[in-house]
Design a protein around this motif. Sequence first.
Motif, mmCIF file in Angstrom:
data_model
loop_
_atom_site.group_PDB
_atom_site.id
_atom_site.type_symbol
_atom_site.label_atom_id
_atom_site.label_comp_id
_atom_site.label_asym_id
_atom_site.label_seq_id
_atom_site.Cartn_x
_atom_site.Cartn_y
_atom_site.Cartn_z
ATOM 1 N N ARG A 1 -20.107 18.719 16.098
ATOM 2 C CA ARG A 1 -19.823 19.512 16.871
ATOM 3 C C ARG A 1 -21.053 20.923 16.321
ATOM 4 N N PHE A 2 -20.326 21.823 17.966
ATOM 5 C CA PHE A 2 -20.796 23.461 17.578
ATOM 6 C C PHE A 2 -19.821 23.798 16.371
ATOM 7 N N ILE A 3 -20.134 24.690 15.186
ATOM 8 C CA ILE A 3 -19.085 24.837 14.518
ATOM 9 C C ILE A 3 -19.406 26.551 13.625
ATOM 10 N N ARG A 4 -18.888 27.592 14.364
ATOM 11 C CA ARG A 4 -19.161 28.285 13.553
ATOM 12 C C ARG A 4 -17.467 29.028 12.213
ATOM 13 N N ASP A 5 -17.826 28.738 11.091
ATOM 14 C CA ASP A 5 -17.132 28.938 10.580
ATOM 15 C C ASP A 5 -16.842 30.006 9.477
ATOM 16 N N GLY A 6 -16.572 31.070 9.364
ATOM 17 C CA GLY A 6 -17.155 32.338 8.523
ATOM 18 C C GLY A 6 -18.705 32.439 8.127
ATOM 19 N N ASP A 7 -18.910 32.267 7.498
ATOM 20 C CA ASP A 7 -20.405 32.827 6.805
ATOM 21 C C ASP A 7 -21.179 30.769 7.698
ATOM 22 N N TYR A 8 -20.746 29.945 7.754
ATOM 23 C CA TYR A 8 -20.969 28.536 8.329
ATOM 24 C C TYR A 8 -21.163 29.031 9.485
ATOM 25 N N GLN A 9 -22.148 28.329 10.073
ATOM 26 C CA GLN A 9 -22.864 28.115 11.578
ATOM 27 C C GLN A 9 -23.043 26.828 11.596
ATOM 28 N N SER A 10 -23.332 25.596 12.293
ATOM 29 C CA SER A 10 -24.171 24.993 12.228
ATOM 30 C C SER A 10 -25.648 24.738 13.209
ATOM 31 N N ALA A 11 -26.347 23.700 12.342
ATOM 32 C CA ALA A 11 -27.428 24.058 12.597
ATOM 33 C C ALA A 11 -28.260 23.222 13.568
ATOM 34 N N GLY A 12 -27.040 22.222 14.503
ATOM 35 C CA GLY A 12 -27.531 21.551 15.569
ATOM 36 C C GLY A 12 -26.239 20.664 15.341
ATOM 37 N N TRP A 13 -25.986 20.417 17.262
ATOM 38 C CA TRP A 13 -24.853 19.633 16.908
ATOM 39 C C TRP A 13 -25.462 18.382 18.790
ATOM 40 N N VAL A 14 -24.708 17.150 18.374
ATOM 41 C CA VAL A 14 -25.462 16.509 20.142
ATOM 42 C C VAL A 14 -23.775 17.101 20.884
ATOM 43 N N ASP A 15 -24.455 17.588 22.336
ATOM 44 C CA ASP A 15 -23.737 17.690 23.001
ATOM 45 C C ASP A 15 -23.290 16.376 24.539
ATOM 46 N N LEU A 16 -22.396 15.273 23.627
ATOM 47 C CA LEU A 16 -22.660 14.270 24.662
ATOM 48 C C LEU A 16 -22.276 14.326 25.788
ATOM 49 N N ALA A 17 -21.123 15.031 26.784
ATOM 50 C CA ALA A 17 -21.502 15.711 28.239
ATOM 51 C C ALA A 17 -22.423 15.987 29.266
ATOM 52 N N GLU A 18 -23.284 17.529 28.063
ATOM 53 C CA GLU A 18 -24.197 17.636 28.063
ATOM 54 C C GLU A 18 -25.671 16.457 28.593
ATOM 55 N N ARG A 19 -25.709 15.453 27.618
ATOM 56 C CA ARG A 19 -26.622 14.680 27.495
ATOM 57 C C ARG A 19 -27.738 15.497 26.311
ATOM 58 N N GLU A 20 -27.809 16.193 25.612
ATOM 59 C CA GLU A 20 -28.573 16.803 24.943
ATOM 60 C C GLU A 20 -28.431 16.807 23.411
ATOM 61 N N VAL A 21 -29.198 17.583 22.616
ATOM 62 C CA VAL A 21 -29.290 17.805 21.069
ATOM 63 C C VAL A 21 -29.795 19.274 21.135
ATOM 64 N N SER A 22 -29.069 19.737 20.378
ATOM 65 C CA SER A 22 -29.224 21.674 19.675
ATOM 66 C C SER A 22 -29.711 21.535 18.470
ATOM 67 N N VAL A 23 -30.976 21.925 18.565
ATOM 68 C CA VAL A 23 -31.262 22.062 16.835
ATOM 69 C C VAL A 23 -31.878 22.991 16.520
ATOM 70 N N THR A 24 -31.725 23.181 14.950
ATOM 71 C CA THR A 24 -32.571 24.187 14.199
ATOM 72 C C THR A 24 -33.717 24.320 13.462
ATOM 73 N N GLY A 25 -35.150 24.381 14.114
ATOM 74 C CA GLY A 25 -35.865 23.987 13.917
ATOM 75 C C GLY A 25 -37.013 25.106 12.525
ATOM 76 N N LYS A 26 -38.213 24.260 12.775
ATOM 77 C CA LYS A 26 -39.358 25.313 11.530
ATOM 78 C C LYS A 26 -38.919 27.352 11.893
ATOM 79 N N GLY A 27 -38.742 27.716 11.021
ATOM 80 C CA GLY A 27 -39.023 28.860 11.136
ATOM 81 C C GLY A 27 -37.664 29.384 12.112
ATOM 82 N N SER A 28 -36.553 28.520 12.199
ATOM 83 C CA SER A 28 -35.351 28.780 13.047
ATOM 84 C C SER A 28 -35.234 29.241 14.697
#
Length: 320
Positions: free
Chosen positions: A165-192
């Motif tokens: 899932r989307f995680i923000r914890d200190g210096d860590y932030q998810s680069a990507g996660w799947v949102d099952l409810a929204e039926r989509e995947v969020s990713v961080t690609g080339k060039g951030s």
Amino acid sequence: MSAASNQSRIAGYLDSLRQRKLSAHTIASYGRDLRELAGLVQSLPGEPAFVAVSHFHVRKFASQLHGGGLNPRSIARKLSAWRGFFDWLADHDPLPSNPVEGVKPPKRDRPLPKALSADDAVRVVAEGMPGRDPDSPEQRCNRAMFELLYSSGLRVSELSGLDVRFIRDGDYQSAGWVDLAEREVSVTGKGSKQRRVPVGGPALAAIEAWLQVRDTLVKGDPRPLFLSARGNRISPNALYQRLTRHARALGLPVNVHPHVLRHSFATHVLQSSGDLRAVQEMLGHASIAATQIYTSLDFQRLAQVYDATHPRAKKSDKPG
């Protein structure tokens, strides 16, 4: 310097290569390239001498070769042979500089990406590996990964970097996660660059089935969505090996790896929709030029259909 003098210089250079113990095959190849150079020099106005060759002339020669259909790899080889010859020639004749220095061969054409047929792509992502329990944690993980690769056209590094899932914890932030409810995947690609891509129903179902058993494998870091057999975040290399092994077990005649599923996703969406801009967005290409290669691939498919089905497509041996 006459044509005979040019040939004499070539012979002298080839003798120097023999003294360096180069193979006969290599020396013969250099000889052909240098005789071709001598022929090009003969076409120059004025004195047809090697010492008269300029940087401009070499660029012109390379362009002529390319225009004649010679591939960039062969042109690069010739330029290398010519460069070595002019280095040697500088020890025997007054040369202001090596005219080949700085001349680059034409860029190599990018090969068209390989794409599976729609039937083969579905086989790869939907069928379990023969002889394996489809409900085992590893097979459920594989099914979810393969389905998501083909469903959303992700890069292997993007899929490997997904969290539960989307995680923000200190210096860590998810680069990507799947949102099952929204039926989509969020990713961080080339060039951030971040993007969201739809996820199809079969991929969602496979991910949900995997999540039911995922906790039995987790060891250490609880964040990764997809895990190795040791319970850690799966690496791109491990994913590559799993998919290749899986496709081989199914008997597919081509080498299937994650990028093949990405190409297949793009090709099949473009064939169905014709919307190049939408494919660009889903692939995360910064420029539409990077996506346009799929239009060539799509035209190849159309040409094959035409040749196979149109009654006037086949060419006769002789005009009627």
